[in-house]
Design an enzyme around this catalytic site. Structure first.
Site, PDB file in Angstrom:
ATOM      1  CD  GLU A   1       3.376   1.265   6.074  1.00  0.00           C
ATOM      2  OE1 GLU A   1       3.032   1.608   7.229  1.00  0.00           O
ATOM      3  OE2 GLU A   1       2.560   0.935   5.184  1.00  0.00           O
TER       4      GLU A   1
ATOM      5  CD  GLU B   1       1.034   5.368   3.739  1.00  0.00           C
ATOM      6  OE1 GLU B   1       1.457   4.198   3.713  1.00  0.00           O
ATOM      7  OE2 GLU B   1       1.797   6.352   3.633  1.00  0.00           O
TER       8      GLU B   1
HETATM    9  N1  T1G Z   1      -3.816   0.846  -5.165  1.00  0.00           N
HETATM   10  C1  T1G Z   1      -4.645   0.562  -6.201  1.00  0.00           C
HETATM   11  N2  T1G Z   1      -4.490   1.072  -7.472  1.00  0.00           N
HETATM   12  C2  T1G Z   1      -3.438   1.856  -7.668  1.00  0.00           C
HETATM   13  C3  T1G Z   1      -2.526   2.207  -6.636  1.00  0.00           C
HETATM   14  C4  T1G Z   1      -2.751   1.656  -5.333  1.00  0.00           C
HETATM   15  N3  T1G Z   1      -1.949   1.902  -4.303  1.00  0.00           N
HETATM   16  N4  T1G Z   1      -1.598   3.031  -7.153  1.00  0.00           N
HETATM   17  C5  T1G Z   1      -1.907   3.188  -8.460  1.00  0.00           C
HETATM   18  N5  T1G Z   1      -3.004   2.497  -8.784  1.00  0.00           N
HETATM   19  C6  T1G Z   1      -3.638   2.393 -10.106  1.00  0.00           C
HETATM   20  C7  T1G Z   1      -4.220   3.721 -10.592  1.00  0.00           C
HETATM   21  O1  T1G Z   1      -5.528   3.906 -10.145  1.00  0.00           O
HETATM   22  C8  T1G Z   1      -4.158   3.542 -12.100  1.00  0.00           C
HETATM   23  O2  T1G Z   1      -5.251   2.746 -12.477  1.00  0.00           O
HETATM   24  C9  T1G Z   1      -2.884   2.730 -12.302  1.00  0.00           C
HETATM   25  O3  T1G Z   1      -2.617   2.103 -11.040  1.00  0.00           O
HETATM   26  C10 T1G Z   1      -1.701   3.558 -12.675  1.00  0.00           C
HETATM   27  O4  T1G Z   1      -1.584   4.633 -11.772  1.00  0.00           O
HETATM   28  C11 T1G Z   1      -0.953   0.193   4.730  1.00  0.00           C
HETATM   29  C12 T1G Z   1      -2.526   2.411   3.905  1.00  0.00           C
HETATM   30  C13 T1G Z   1       2.274   4.748  -7.987  1.00  0.00           C
HETATM   31  C14 T1G Z   1       3.115   7.035  -8.349  1.00  0.00           C
HETATM   32  O5  T1G Z   1      -0.750   6.536  -2.165  1.00  0.00           O
HETATM   33  O6  T1G Z   1       0.763   7.743  -6.366  1.00  0.00           O
HETATM   34  O7  T1G Z   1      -0.150   1.891   1.393  1.00  0.00           O
HETATM   35  O8  T1G Z   1      -6.469   4.368 -13.887  1.00  0.00           O
HETATM   36  O9  T1G Z   1      -2.054   6.447 -13.432  1.00  0.00           O
HETATM   37  O10 T1G Z   1       1.203   8.237 -12.925  1.00  0.00           O
HETATM   38  O11 T1G Z   1       0.275   2.090   5.042  1.00  0.00           O
HETATM   39  O12 T1G Z   1      -0.295   5.793  -8.943  1.00  0.00           O
HETATM   40  O13 T1G Z   1      -4.949   2.714 -14.930  1.00  0.00           O
HETATM   41  O14 T1G Z   1      -7.081   1.969 -13.861  1.00  0.00           O
HETATM   42  O15 T1G Z   1      -1.280   7.001 -11.100  1.00  0.00           O
HETATM   43  O16 T1G Z   1       2.660   6.204 -13.150  1.00  0.00           O
HETATM   44  C15 T1G Z   1      -0.265   4.409  -0.550  1.00  0.00           C
HETATM   45  C16 T1G Z   1      -0.711   5.827  -4.965  1.00  0.00           C
HETATM   46  C17 T1G Z   1      -1.456   3.523  -0.543  1.00  0.00           C
HETATM   47  C18 T1G Z   1       0.421   5.694  -4.040  1.00  0.00           C
HETATM   48  C19 T1G Z   1       2.132   5.735 -10.257  1.00  0.00           C
HETATM   49  N6  T1G Z   1       0.205   4.576  -1.894  1.00  0.00           N
HETATM   50  N7  T1G Z   1      -0.304   5.753  -6.355  1.00  0.00           N
HETATM   51  O17 T1G Z   1       1.794   6.899 -10.926  1.00  0.00           O
HETATM   52  O18 T1G Z   1       0.277   5.917 -12.751  1.00  0.00           O
HETATM   53  S1  T1G Z   1      -2.141   3.407   1.082  1.00  0.00           S
HETATM   54  C20 T1G Z   1      -0.096   5.646  -2.611  1.00  0.00           C
HETATM   55  C21 T1G Z   1       0.390   6.754  -6.940  1.00  0.00           C
HETATM   56  C22 T1G Z   1      -1.037   2.413   1.931  1.00  0.00           C
HETATM   57  C23 T1G Z   1      -0.335   1.360   4.064  1.00  0.00           C
HETATM   58  C24 T1G Z   1      -1.258   2.276   3.381  1.00  0.00           C
HETATM   59  C25 T1G Z   1       0.668   6.608  -8.395  1.00  0.00           C
HETATM   60  C26 T1G Z   1       2.054   6.011  -8.709  1.00  0.00           C
HETATM   61  P1  T1G Z   1      -5.967   2.962 -13.851  1.00  0.00           P
HETATM   62  P2  T1G Z   1      -1.218   6.115 -12.255  1.00  0.00           P
HETATM   63  P3  T1G Z   1       1.537   6.864 -12.522  1.00  0.00           P
END
Ligand code: T1G
Length: 691
Positions: free
Chosen positions: A107, A127
């Site tokens: 976004e 999301e």
């Molecule tokens: N927020 C907080 N922590 C996050 C995070 C996030 N968005 N993404 C990853 N982490 C942490 C995760 O818990 C882990 O922590 C570490 O980072 C590494 O992640 C307004 C509402 C990016 C593809 O849904 O899909 O945006 O365990 O082990 O395999 O519209 O993480 O080490 O303590 O998964 O390399 C939308 C979520 C949010 C993407 C990386 N975004 N993340 O994968 O590492 S909502 C998502 C992922 C939003 C807006 C809205 C994956 C990754 P720890 P990992 P990875």
């Protein structure tokens, strides 16, 4: 160079490079948002800046909003304010995307005036997988850039796309390689169009001209899930077509605020973190995994072949071992066919299929394990056969090799005892089809060396699995709980429910398939063999087997089959009534809610016993197992999370009812569940205290 928290501003001639560095994935938490605002203020005030490049790190442009912030008061500036500030900059802003740009991260990029991506980039709005919809303008801006059809598919599925596909869709303006973000600086100098995405309408016209388009495109996408979020995604994209930008954004916000407070999103956010937490095995500090460069799999059957493909897909050469040439040929042919199908479907390229197939070598005789660092046994599920194989592996495998068994319920300690190196033995329980299912139940034995567990956990990550370490008991975690549900399903038939009522209750709950349709697919004879091996009875299932009704493979089981189409069979009702009569059970109608409770609560109860015994380290581990191995509906968070939603007191009381009605000791509420219920606590509270 100026520093604003995790954001730095560097100059490259007349271009300002704003770099985000908030490890691990540039989640857009308050510090990063504030840093971005400060950087934009700095640049805005400098007339010598002719363009801006917004960049992240090699791993992530941004993984989106900081999920840990949801549910608490959001600090200013919020993400929408940051994106508006980018959009309104007096000079072109170019997003330079390497690694992932997901959710709020994409976004943010859509707020920029142009986007360039490196070939490794992955872009998406996932999301919906968190029970949400894009809440910072994604449902309004994405359709304006890629069109309504593409936007609906990306937003409702939540699946990311690569750089080439993004360029073809118009999401990115160029695909670059070379130095990051240097190549984007050159590109930024060529950008003159500072039109804001929010002002574009051309890509919305086809949907405005065809009022049925959105429903036509959305219908198949919505079929996949009964959750709320996918429908909200469609409603919000519809608003983008029907309303001006600001009204559509306000509508998006309203939908977001409702979902973020709801149980479904809480469940899916729990699932997100539980999956990651579950993969952190509790091991003594300093435990080192052993190096794994080569693997071997014993058995080229359906499971063995799928496991071998996992290794090959992860780049690890693997030897598949069989005792007979015909069995080996069949196994290798099945593998080749699966790769050909994937290449035909386009999920991999023909070159990738060839490369992966090339990493798999077929071999007759156990000699083939000699140079393997890890060996996974996937032979017939019989203790005698497994002990023989492990005694041979003990003789042939090199020192330090990890000896894993893919058994789905047999005693790991007994198998390990057939070797002189029980410390190197553990369970690696894959789920069928092994090359598809994400779950890997890693079972530690009494003697298993922590380094061996660490090695299995690391291999699990390399294979792209959700690896969960569990203790050794009959059926481990998943199958042990499944056994309680199967028992309950059998008892429900005797008490008066029909197979279609029981299956209907579970599919209404969110599972793709009910217990009886699943048994018919797997084959009732498999369950019968296990029951016989352990002296267990299931009156209805046994009677169906005695009648030769093994399910789809015999054209009848709990249902009658025309091909794969199942229809209720009065003969089954007759058999059930007869069995109930023999047991003196009077059948009676059972309401759907009660059927659901009687299927789900015994599983939760068994989960409580599993936690008490230390077979699972956290309730979240049990949830991750059911989400990734047994199709538990993601928007219900997993059995233990669901239990907390329902309330343990209710579950305790209902189990007490079921126990009194049937006398089944397994339905007596588990001590941990009773203790927590009496204290008004949930499993999450217990987990916090245990952490
Ligand atoms: N927020 C907080 N922590 C996050 C995070 C996030 N968005 N993404 C990853 N982490 C942490 C995760 O818990 C882990 O922590 C570490 O980072 C590494 O992640 C307004 C509402 C990016 C593809 O849904 O899909 O945006 O365990 O082990 O395999 O519209 O993480 O080490 O303590 O998964 O390399 C939308 C979520 C949010 C993407 C990386 N975004 N993340 O994968 O590492 S909502 C998502 C992922 C939003 C807006 C809205 C994956 C990754 P720890 P990992 P990875």
């Amino acid at each position: 160079m100026a520093q604003h928290g995790p954001v730095t501003v560097e100059r490259d001639g007349d271009v300002a490079v704003v770099m985000m560095d908030n490890p691990p994935v540039n989640a857009l938490g308050s510090a990063l948002r504030q840093g971005l605002m400060a950087a934009l203020d700095e640049v805005r005030g400098d007339a010598s800046v002719k363009a801006v490049v917004l960049a992240g790190t090699a791993r992530a442009f941004s993984g989106g909003a900081d999920i840990t912030e949801f549910g608490s008061a959001m600090q200013d500036p919020n993400l929408r304010q940051v994106i508006s500030a980018v959009e309104d900059m007096p000079v072109p802003v170019v997003a330079a995307i390497q690694g992932v740009a997901l959710g709020g991260g994409l976004e943010l990029a859509l707020g920029c005036h142009a986007r360039v991506a490196w070939t490794t980039a992955k872009m998406g709005l996932p999301e919906v997988k968190l029970g949400l919809l894009p809440g910072a303008g994604g449902t309004q801006r994405l359709p304006r850039v890629v069109g309504v059809e593409k936007a609906l598919s990306m937003i409702v599925t939540g699946n990311p796309i690569g750089a080439i596909e993004a360029q073809a869709a118009g999401l990115v303006d160029a695909v670059l390689d070379g130095s990051y973000p240097g190549a984007a600086v050159e590109y930024a100098r060529t950008v003159t169009d500072r039109r804001r995405v929010r002002d574009r309408e051309d890509k919305l016209e086809p949907a405005r001209a065809d009022p049925g388009l959105i429903d036509r495109v959305a219908a198949p996408l919505l079929k996949a899930s009964g959750a709320e979020a996918p429908r909200a995604c469609v409603d919000s994209v519809r608003a983008a077509v029907e309303m001006p930008f600001d009204a559509g954004s306000a509508n998006e916000r309203r939908l977001f605020e409702t979902l973020v407070k709801g149980d479904e999103s809480r469940a899916q956010r729990h699932a997100f973190f539980a999956e990651r937490e579950a993969q952190k095995a509790k091991l003594p500090p300093g435990t080192q995994a052993r190096p794994v460069q080569r693997a071997a799999v014993i058995g080229a059957g359906t499971m063995g072949g799928g496991i071998a493909m996992c290794f090959a897909n992860a780049g690890i050469p693997v030897t598949v071992i069989e005792t007979e040439q015909a069995a080996l040929d069949r196994g290798m042919a099945r593998i080749a066919e699966l790769y050909a199908t994937s290449a035909k479907r386009g999920s991999i390229t023909p070159a990738q299929a060839e490369e992966r197939r090339g990493r798999i070598t077929g071999r007759l005789g156990l000699e083939g394990v000699r140079d393997a660092d890890i060996i996974v046994e996937a032979v017939f599920e019989d203790m005698g056969v497994k002990k023989q194989v492990f005694a041979e592996l003990d003789r042939l495998a090199k020192p330090g090799a990890v000896l894993a068994t893919n058994t789905s319920y047999l005693d790991i300690d007994e198998i390990a005892a057939s070797t002189g190196r029980p410390g190197d033995v553990l369970g690696m329980h894959f789920f069928s089809p092994a090359n598809v299912m994400k779950l890997l139940e890693t079972v530690r034995g009494r003697a298993t060396d922590p380094a061996v567990i660490a090695t299995a956990a690391e291999v699990g990550k390399r294979l792209g699995k959700v690896g969960v370490v569990v203790g050794n008991c009959f059926g481990f975690v998943g199958n042990r709980m499944l056994g309680r549900r199967q028992d309950a399903a059998e008892r429900l038939l005797l008490d008066g429910a029909s197979p279609q009522e029981v299956d209907g209750a579970l599919t209404a709950f969110g599972f793709k398939m009910g217990p009886f349709a699943m048994s018919d697919l797997a084959g009732l004879d498999i369950g019968m063999r296990i029951r016989k091996a352990f002296g267990k009875r299931a009156p209805v299932a046994d009677a169906l087997c005695d009648a030769g009704r093994y399910g789809q493979k015999t054209g009848s089981g709990y249902y009658l089959y025309e091909g794969r189409t199942a229809t209720p069979d009065p003969e089954v009702d007759r058999i059930i009534t007869e069995e109930a009569g023999k047991l003196g059970i009077t059948r009676h109608p059972i309401a759907a809610d009660e059927i659901t409770e009687r299927l789900v609560y015994p599983m939760i109860n068994e989960g409580a016993r599993i936690l008490e015994e230390g077979i699972a380290a956290r309730p979240g581990d049990i949830d991750a197992i059911w989400l990734h191995g047994y199709n538990w509906p993601a928007w219900r968070g997993g059995p233990m999370f669901y239990a907390d939603l329902v309330g343990l007191a209710r579950i305790r009381d209902r189990l007490q009812d079921f126990h009194s009605a049937t006398g089944d000791e397994n339905l007596r509420p588990a001590p941990l569940l009773t203790r927590l219920a009496d204290a008004g606590h949930g499993f999450a509270d217990q987990a916090k205290r245990a952490a």
